[in-house]
Scaffold this active site. Structure first.
Site, PDB file in Angstrom:
ATOM      1  CG  HIS A   1     -63.448   9.356  57.673  1.00 51.72           C
ATOM      2  ND1 HIS A   1     -63.666  10.302  56.700  1.00 51.72           N
ATOM      3  CD2 HIS A   1     -63.756   8.164  57.112  1.00 51.72           C
ATOM      4  CE1 HIS A   1     -64.097   9.709  55.595  1.00 51.72           C
ATOM      5  NE2 HIS A   1     -64.158   8.413  55.821  1.00 51.72           N
TER       6      HIS A   1
ATOM      7  CE  LYS B   1     -61.423   8.227  53.438  1.00 51.14           C
ATOM      8  NZ  LYS B   1     -61.377   6.860  53.948  1.00 51.14           N
TER       9      LYS B   1
ATOM     10  CB  SER C   1     -67.147   7.110  56.847  1.00 49.22           C
ATOM     11  OG  SER C   1     -67.680   5.891  56.416  1.00 49.22           O
TER      12      SER C   1
HETATM   13  C1  PLP Z   1     -61.237   5.516  53.417  1.00 45.20           C
HETATM   14  C2  PLP Z   1     -61.101   4.475  54.417  1.00 45.20           C
HETATM   15  C3  PLP Z   1     -60.197   3.426  54.266  1.00 45.20           C
HETATM   16  C4  PLP Z   1     -59.411   3.209  53.000  1.00 45.20           C
HETATM   17  O1  PLP Z   1     -58.349   4.081  52.879  1.00 45.20           O
HETATM   18  P1  PLP Z   1     -57.620   4.202  51.453  1.00 45.20           P
HETATM   19  O2  PLP Z   1     -56.342   4.878  51.781  1.00 45.20           O
HETATM   20  O3  PLP Z   1     -58.522   4.981  50.566  1.00 45.20           O
HETATM   21  O4  PLP Z   1     -57.415   2.809  50.941  1.00 45.20           O
HETATM   22  C5  PLP Z   1     -60.054   2.512  55.289  1.00 45.20           C
HETATM   23  N1  PLP Z   1     -60.805   2.618  56.417  1.00 45.20           N
HETATM   24  C6  PLP Z   1     -61.699   3.606  56.589  1.00 45.20           C
HETATM   25  C7  PLP Z   1     -62.487   3.672  57.864  1.00 45.20           C
HETATM   26  C8  PLP Z   1     -61.887   4.559  55.602  1.00 45.20           C
HETATM   27  O5  PLP Z   1     -62.776   5.528  55.766  1.00 45.20           O
END
Ligand code: PLP
Length: 400
Positions: free
Chosen positions: A217, A248, A189
């Site tokens: 992502h 997301k 990310s």
């Molecule tokens: C955002 C993210 C998460 C967490 O996801 P949530 O649904 O917000 O708990 C897990 N792994 C990665 C790589 C992320 O970018």
């Protein structure tokens, strides 16, 4: 107050003073955010597909509330609703996998994915830049044999697989050989680069390991119509555990795991996060289901996301910015120094553009950057506004 307890609280307040303040948003999470009554371009959002304020999702959630109200239950008792089942079926079909299970967040899904199938004598190989929720999942799994390989470095991964060979051949107390799992983020990310999934799958086969990818992502972003990194690399059926988030690109909340039916059935029977924590709210489930159905019907949003991404990256290159090694909409503008990056981000905000400063310890010292993420919610005019502000701020700070 007892002096030890007093000390505990004063230590907390010392540390809290050093922390930053979070901004308070007075609007939804669309192309713009309202902060302190001022509308600012949301130029760093992971609501990739613009679903956050989508009328069809709102209608689906409202309808579910009218029909079913609030509150669910525990999935194995009376908490599995027909909408949960429908969502899991649609997710599995959308991703061309045998089965899917949803959890209350991506973080929780990662915990479940590893804890449920491992014990302390198993072996985990993990990319050094994996997300915090994977690191926590490995801790929770209790696995003693952890091998952290250099970021994206499959040669180093192979070294670690070789190093672990002896442990892998030593039976556990139950007589079975230790499980080996290679786990990686799909999209990293901070840089927007991709895991070398084909090579990882190849190594996993060679050394008899399972593979797990956290595609938070990549869901809704990579692959045909947003089907994720496994689809992007055409590795259907070759990655054992795929974890995704519904917060997301899907813009609601929740996480999921996909894989072979027996694996998903096992999670539904044994995962503590599934048994002992509440099911997804029904209205949210309805909204996510609507988003998945929208993506099943059309890749219009995914196309727009990529068009916008291309437009921003091209314009940033023209301005002379270094946008790193990104293969995704995550577009880092590399500035290096922490002070410069903070000043840049503050000036952008004065120009009503929100783009987050990414500083140490989120990235290494001297690698500070502004992270821009265009979305399908942005129009060309919105993007031009953002690009223009970058140009103006960069000139004022004598970067270009
Ligand atoms: C955002 C993210 C998460 C967490 O996801 P949530 O649904 O917000 O708990 C897990 N792994 C990665 C790589 C992320 O970018």
């Amino acid at each position: 107050m007892n002096s030890k307890i007093k000390d505990f609280y004063s230590n907390l307040s010392e540390q809290v003073k050093l922390g930053g303040k979070s901004v308070i948003v007075e609007s939804g999470q669309g192309a713009y955010l309202t902060i302190n009554g001022v509308k600012k371009l949301n130029f760093c959002s992971s609501h990739y597909l613009g679903f956050a304020e989508d009328p069809a999702l709102k209608r689906a959630a409202k309808k579910a509330i009218d029909l079913f109200g609030f509150g669910t239950g525990y999935r194995t008792i009376v908490g599995t609703h027909t909408l949960h089942v429908e969502l899991e079926e649609h997710l599995a079909r959308f991703k061309h996998v045998q089965a899917a299970v949803v959890f209350s967040s991506g973080y929780i899904a990662n915990l479940a994915a590893l804890q449920t199938i491992t014990d302390k004598d198993d072996i985990i190989f993990s990319d050094e830049l994996n997300h915090a929720s994977i690191i926590d999942a490995i801790r929770l799994s209790g696995v003693k044999n952890k091998f952290v390989y250099k970021h994206g470095d499959t040669a180093d991964l192979e070294e670690k697989l070789k190093e672990a060979k002896k442990i892998a051949k030593t039976p556990k107390q139950n007589g079975k050989l230790p499980l080996q799992i290679i786990v990686t983020d799909g999209v990293f990310s901070m840089d927007g680069d991709l895991a070398q999934l084909p090579q990882i799958v190849h190594l996993a086969k060679k050394y008899g390991a399972l593979t797990m990818v956290d595609d938070a992502h990549g869901e809704g972003v990579l692959g045909k119509g947003g089907r994720g990194i496994v689809d992007h690399f055409r590795l259907h059926g070759e990655v054992d555990i795929e974890v995704g988030t519904l917060s997301k690109a899907f813009s609601v909340i929740g996480g999921f795991i996909t894989g072979k039916k027996e694996l998903i059935d096992f999670y539904k029977m044994k995962a503590r996060q599934f048994l002992f924590s509440i099911a997804l709210p029904i209205s949210d489930t309805a909204a996510i289901l609507e988003a998945v159905k929208t993506l099943e019907k059309s890749d219009k949003r995914v196309k727009k996301l990529w068009d916008n991404t291309k437009y921003v990256k091209e314009n940033f290159k023209k301005l002379g910015f270094d946008t790193g090694n990104s293969k995704t909409p995550i577009t880092p503008v590399m500035l290096g120094s922490e002070e410069l990056t903070l000043a840049f981000s503050n000036k952008l905000s004065e120009n009503n553009i929100l783009a987050s400063a990414i500083l140490f310890p989120m990235v290494a010292k001297g690698k500070a950057r502004i992270r821009v993420i265009p979305s399908a919610a942005h129009s060309r005019e919105d993007l031009d506004k953002g690009i223009e502000a970058f140009k103006k701020v960069a000139k004022s700070l004598k970067i270009i």
